[in-house]
Design a protein around this motif. Structure first.
Motif, PDB file in Angstrom:
ATOM      1  N   VAL A 272       4.170  28.438  27.345  1.00 34.77           N
ATOM      2  CA  VAL A 272       2.871  29.225  27.480  1.00 34.77           C
ATOM      3  C   VAL A 272       1.730  28.257  27.660  1.00 34.77           C
ATOM      4  CG1 VAL A 272       1.341  30.785  25.888  1.00 34.77           C
ATOM      5  CG2 VAL A 272       3.820  30.937  25.648  1.00 34.77           C
ATOM      6  N   GLN A 273       1.097  28.733  28.594  1.00 32.51           N
ATOM      7  CA  GLN A 273      -0.226  27.694  29.072  1.00 32.51           C
ATOM      8  C   GLN A 273      -1.568  28.709  29.556  1.00 32.51           C
ATOM      9  OE1 GLN A 273      -0.004  25.358  32.624  1.00 32.51           O
ATOM     10  NE2 GLN A 273      -1.049  23.794  31.752  1.00 32.51           N
ATOM     11  N   GLY A 274      -2.478  28.486  29.198  1.00 29.58           N
ATOM     12  CA  GLY A 274      -3.881  29.216  29.342  1.00 29.58           C
ATOM     13  C   GLY A 274      -4.070  30.394  28.328  1.00 29.58           C
ATOM     14  N   PRO A 275      -4.660  31.578  28.984  1.00 26.60           N
ATOM     15  CA  PRO A 275      -5.210  32.510  28.156  1.00 26.60           C
ATOM     16  C   PRO A 275      -4.067  33.418  27.815  1.00 26.60           C
ATOM     17  CG  PRO A 275      -5.560  33.007  30.639  1.00 26.60           C
ATOM     18  CD  PRO A 275      -4.892  31.719  30.481  1.00 26.60           C
ATOM     19  N   PHE A 276      -2.763  33.466  28.391  1.00 25.06           N
ATOM     20  CA  PHE A 276      -1.977  34.427  27.989  1.00 25.06           C
ATOM     21  C   PHE A 276      -1.672  34.448  26.357  1.00 25.06           C
ATOM     22  CE2 PHE A 276      -0.555  33.725  32.604  1.00 25.06           C
ATOM     23  CZ  PHE A 276      -0.728  34.760  32.838  1.00 25.06           C
ATOM     24  N   ASP A 277      -1.706  35.769  26.010  1.00 29.48           N
ATOM     25  CA  ASP A 277      -1.426  35.726  24.384  1.00 29.48           C
ATOM     26  C   ASP A 277      -0.637  37.183  24.329  1.00 29.48           C
ATOM     27  OD1 ASP A 277      -1.417  35.263  21.686  1.00 29.48           O
ATOM     28  OD2 ASP A 277      -3.505  36.286  21.549  1.00 29.48           O
ATOM     29  N   LEU A 278       0.345  37.279  24.993  1.00 28.51           N
ATOM     30  CA  LEU A 278       1.178  38.300  24.782  1.00 28.51           C
ATOM     31  C   LEU A 278       1.921  38.873  23.242  1.00 28.51           C
ATOM     32  CD1 LEU A 278       3.531  38.109  28.056  1.00 28.51           C
ATOM     33  CD2 LEU A 278       1.303  39.409  27.675  1.00 28.51           C
ATOM     34  N   PRO A 279       1.910  40.053  23.084  1.00 27.08           N
ATOM     35  CA  PRO A 279       2.308  39.970  21.324  1.00 27.08           C
ATOM     36  C   PRO A 279       3.439  39.226  20.996  1.00 27.08           C
ATOM     37  CG  PRO A 279       1.438  42.081  22.420  1.00 27.08           C
ATOM     38  CD  PRO A 279       1.507  41.060  23.510  1.00 27.08           C
ATOM     39  N   MET A 280       3.680  38.430  20.147  1.00 26.93           N
ATOM     40  CA  MET A 280       4.659  37.709  19.656  1.00 26.93           C
ATOM     41  C   MET A 280       4.432  36.953  18.531  1.00 26.93           C
ATOM     42  SD  MET A 280       4.654  34.187  22.127  1.00 26.93           S
ATOM     43  CE  MET A 280       5.198  35.235  23.730  1.00 26.93           C
ATOM     44  N   LEU A 356      18.961  39.329  29.870  1.00 27.17           N
ATOM     45  CA  LEU A 356      18.399  39.994  31.310  1.00 27.17           C
ATOM     46  C   LEU A 356      17.179  40.536  31.165  1.00 27.17           C
ATOM     47  CD1 LEU A 356      21.591  40.858  33.376  1.00 27.17           C
ATOM     48  CD2 LEU A 356      20.199  39.066  33.592  1.00 27.17           C
ATOM     49  N   THR A 357      17.125  41.679  29.993  1.00 35.86           N
ATOM     50  CA  THR A 357      16.044  42.291  29.857  1.00 35.86           C
ATOM     51  C   THR A 357      14.961  41.470  28.877  1.00 35.86           C
ATOM     52  OG1 THR A 357      16.884  43.141  27.776  1.00 35.86           O
ATOM     53  CG2 THR A 357      17.347  44.432  29.720  1.00 35.86           C
ATOM     54  N   GLY A 358      15.245  40.373  28.314  1.00 35.60           N
ATOM     55  CA  GLY A 358      14.402  39.539  27.670  1.00 35.60           C
ATOM     56  C   GLY A 358      13.585  38.585  28.457  1.00 35.60           C
ATOM     57  N   ARG A 359      13.917  38.253  29.666  1.00 38.53           N
ATOM     58  CA  ARG A 359      13.097  37.202  30.345  1.00 38.53           C
ATOM     59  C   ARG A 359      11.650  37.565  30.667  1.00 38.53           C
ATOM     60  NH1 ARG A 359      16.436  37.137  35.673  1.00 38.53           N
ATOM     61  NH2 ARG A 359      16.149  39.330  35.433  1.00 38.53           N
ATOM     62  N   ILE A 360      10.911  36.726  30.570  1.00 35.45           N
ATOM     63  CA  ILE A 360       9.479  37.088  30.899  1.00 35.45           C
ATOM     64  C   ILE A 360       8.845  36.001  31.976  1.00 35.45           C
ATOM     65  CG2 ILE A 360       7.091  37.036  29.771  1.00 35.45           C
ATOM     66  CD1 ILE A 360       8.329  37.945  27.172  1.00 35.45           C
ATOM     67  N   THR A 361       8.178  36.473  32.930  1.00 34.94           N
ATOM     68  CA  THR A 361       7.582  35.616  33.864  1.00 34.94           C
ATOM     69  C   THR A 361       6.173  36.136  34.056  1.00 34.94           C
ATOM     70  OG1 THR A 361       9.610  35.121  35.104  1.00 34.94           O
ATOM     71  CG2 THR A 361       7.480  34.586  36.202  1.00 34.94           C
ATOM     72  N   ALA A 362       5.019  35.419  33.788  1.00 37.40           N
ATOM     73  CA  ALA A 362       3.582  35.929  34.036  1.00 37.40           C
ATOM     74  C   ALA A 362       2.908  34.639  34.376  1.00 37.40           C
ATOM     75  CB  ALA A 362       3.090  36.360  32.736  1.00 37.40           C
ATOM     76  N   TYR A 363       2.054  34.609  35.637  1.00 35.35           N
ATOM     77  CA  TYR A 363       1.281  33.667  35.851  1.00 35.35           C
ATOM     78  C   TYR A 363       0.199  34.287  36.700  1.00 35.35           C
ATOM     79  CZ  TYR A 363       3.495  34.209  40.268  1.00 35.35           C
ATOM     80  OH  TYR A 363       4.323  34.704  41.722  1.00 35.35           O
ATOM     81  N   LEU A 364      -1.076  33.519  36.738  1.00 39.50           N
ATOM     82  CA  LEU A 364      -2.160  33.648  37.321  1.00 39.50           C
ATOM     83  C   LEU A 364      -2.809  32.459  37.742  1.00 39.50           C
ATOM     84  CD1 LEU A 364      -4.504  35.539  38.447  1.00 39.50           C
ATOM     85  CD2 LEU A 364      -5.432  35.715  35.801  1.00 39.50           C
ATOM     86  N   GLY A 380      -3.277  30.838  34.160  1.00 39.00           N
ATOM     87  CA  GLY A 380      -2.211  30.509  32.983  1.00 39.00           C
ATOM     88  C   GLY A 380      -0.629  30.661  33.305  1.00 39.00           C
ATOM     89  N   GLU A 381       0.258  30.697  32.562  1.00 38.39           N
ATOM     90  CA  GLU A 381       1.512  30.886  32.833  1.00 38.39           C
ATOM     91  C   GLU A 381       2.381  31.269  31.611  1.00 38.39           C
ATOM     92  OE1 GLU A 381       4.845  28.541  35.718  1.00 38.39           O
ATOM     93  OE2 GLU A 381       3.822  27.316  33.972  1.00 38.39           O
ATOM     94  N   LEU A 382       3.091  31.905  31.485  1.00 35.87           N
ATOM     95  CA  LEU A 382       4.204  32.431  30.551  1.00 35.87           C
ATOM     96  C   LEU A 382       5.515  32.486  30.986  1.00 35.87           C
ATOM     97  CD1 LEU A 382       3.398  34.552  27.320  1.00 35.87           C
ATOM     98  CD2 LEU A 382       5.702  34.679  28.668  1.00 35.87           C
ATOM     99  N   LEU A 383       6.324  31.742  30.594  1.00 33.39           N
ATOM    100  CA  LEU A 383       7.844  31.841  30.852  1.00 33.39           C
ATOM    101  C   LEU A 383       8.820  31.929  29.756  1.00 33.39           C
ATOM    102  CD1 LEU A 383       7.827  28.945  33.841  1.00 33.39           C
ATOM    103  CD2 LEU A 383       7.695  31.628  34.096  1.00 33.39           C
ATOM    104  N   LEU A 384       9.908  32.570  29.971  1.00 37.63           N
ATOM    105  CA  LEU A 384      10.765  32.755  28.956  1.00 37.63           C
ATOM    106  C   LEU A 384      12.133  33.216  29.383  1.00 37.63           C
ATOM    107  CD1 LEU A 384      11.700  32.562  25.691  1.00 37.63           C
ATOM    108  CD2 LEU A 384      10.936  34.928  25.566  1.00 37.63           C
ATOM    109  N   ARG A 385      13.181  32.307  29.447  1.00 38.82           N
ATOM    110  CA  ARG A 385      14.362  32.538  29.909  1.00 38.82           C
ATOM    111  C   ARG A 385      15.569  31.947  29.028  1.00 38.82           C
ATOM    112  NH1 ARG A 385      14.175  34.031  35.605  1.00 38.82           N
ATOM    113  NH2 ARG A 385      11.983  34.285  36.476  1.00 38.82           N
ATOM    114  N   ALA A 386      16.743  32.463  29.165  1.00 36.69           N
ATOM    115  CA  ALA A 386      18.126  32.187  28.147  1.00 36.69           C
ATOM    116  C   ALA A 386      18.784  31.305  29.027  1.00 36.69           C
ATOM    117  CB  ALA A 386      18.683  33.491  27.666  1.00 36.69           C
TER     118      ALA A 386
END
Length: 420
Positions: A272-280, A356-364, A380-386
């Motif tokens: 997680v980097q930058g302004p991303f603040d997804l609910p968690m 597969l459904t829990g993966r997250i990729t977000a970047y700007l 920013g960037e948000l990544l989450l993979r298993a």
């Protein structure tokens, strides 16, 4: 066909109107869940009337659809953006409503044949496809992007640049994946609902796999219920209850099912980097907000909060109960090895779905004249993979062990089909 059968079929509530009610109820419940969750996350303040399209986008991603993000500005401004995430709370609500609507005619005994089930599913699928097309076309919007008061903002003012960033659903892909998602929901409903009629050759197959499938569905739903109870306590005893509500309404299954895999020993990697603040939960943000790719597993979680050490114990107890329930629901005391295979296969499929459904990729990212990341935190960037393969191996081991224990427990005195 006998007169009584014809009358039963004529009275079956499986017509187009009932199918429309089922589809509308599912979409309405999904939209309400997404809207409340986004409101709690602060999205109601989106400019340019963007709240409605963002709700539609949440529905698109909830069924596995794809969003295309793009920038619209002068050639001197470069934009790059992407988003891949499934708000599984919205997904789960839609699946439960669709499943309830699909099985309702058969639970009341109105429809008696496999043909009734096929026709009923077809009507729901046609209306679901049309609804997906409408939702996908509604999931598009463009926002003005403020460049701020720093270097990037000064360059933008000097060059007269007014950047805009937008999103739109990939309509063909969304419709295709959404229909596949519906097929999966209906198939799972058929597997766990003995009243839904099947052709003669398929009925024995369902009788064989249904106990494990039903027990694992209850396990996953039970995890969500436990997570919701914990979230309500957190919301009542700590600050910022709106954020907790956003987690519940948008991503509670994302969190609790990720916890299930971590409790089994699986490892996730994220950043997680930058302004991303997804609910968690805050602890996940602490683990993932690092300069490099972070490891998310039992060790890193307990390093921030020692209470996470209880997670494997909780998961072990729940899995043993799942194995016991599977044994109790089996039509006859199962052979231990067969029982272990069924539960191992079921847990393997469940963990694969979570990964597969829990993966997250977000970047700007934004840049002017090739100079990027000058927007004072706009990028920013948000990544989450298993780690999928190790997670699947652990699922097989845990599932086989729980299945074996459940089969052995079913052979104990007093634990038989008569004593359910």
């Amino acid at each position: 066909m006998s007169t009584s059968n014809r009358a039963g079929r004529a009275a079956a509530p499986t017509g187009w109107v009932h199918a429309l009610v089922t589809v509308v109820a599912a979409l309405a419940s999904m939209a309400a869940t997404a809207a409340l969750g986004l409101w709690a996350a602060g999205a109601d303040g989106l400019p340019d009337g963007g709240f409605g399209p963002v709700v539609a986008a949440a529905l698109v991603t909830a069924v596995g659809g794809a969003l295309e993000l793009s920038g619209d500005a002068d050639v001197l401004l470069g934009t790059s953006a992407g988003l891949t995430v499934m708000p599984l709370s919205v997904t789960l609500v839609g699946a439960l409503v669709l499943a309830a609507g699909f099985r309702r005619p058969f639970a009341s005994g109105g429809a008696a044949g496999a043909g009734d089930a096929a026709l009923w599913a077809g009507r729901i699928a046609v209306l679901w496809l049309l609804a997906l097309i409408g939702v996908a076309f509604a999931a598009r919007h463009t926002f003005d992007v403020p460049l701020g008061d720093d270097t990037l903002g000064a360059l933008g003012d000097l060059l007269g640049i007014a950047p805009r960033v937008g999103f739109r659903a990939d309509v063909p892909l969304t419709v295709f994946v959404g229909v596949v998602w519906l097929a999966g929901v209906l198939l799972l409903t058929v597997l766990v609902s003995p009243r839904v009629p099947l052709p003669g050759r398929a009925a024995p197959v369902r009788a064989s796999v249904r106990p494990a499938a039903e027990a694992l569905v209850l396990l996953l739903l039970g995890q969500v219920v436990i997570g919701a109870a914990v979230a309500l306590v957190v919301a009542a005893t700590r600050d910022r209850p709106a954020e907790t509500l956003a987690v519940v309404l948008l991503g509670l299954p994302n969190v609790v099912w990720l916890g299930l895999t971590v409790g089994l020993g699986a490892t996730w990697h994220g950043h997680v980097q930058g302004p991303f603040d997804l609910p968690m939960p805050h602890v996940l943000d602490q683990v993932l907000r690092t300069p490099d790719i972070a490891t998310l597993d039992l060790g890193t979680l307990t390093g921030h909060d020692g209470r996470w050490a209880w997670l494997p114990v909780v998961e072990a107890v729940l899995l043993v109960l799942t194995g016991r329930l599977t044994a109790l629901r089996s039509p006859a005391p199962p052979r231990p090895w067969r029982h272990a295979v069924h539960l191992a296969a079921g847990l393997l499929f469940a963990v694969l779905t979570i990964c597969l459904t829990g993966r997250i990729t977000a970047y700007l990212s934004l840049s002017v004249l090739g100079i990027g990341d000058l927007g004072g935190g706009l990028g920013g960037e948000l990544l989450l993979r298993a780690d999928v393969w190790p997670a699947l191996g652990l699922a097989v081991l845990w599932g086989a062990a729980a299945g074996l224990l459940g089969a052995l427990a079913a052979r104990l005195p007093g634990l038989s089909r008569d004593g359910r």
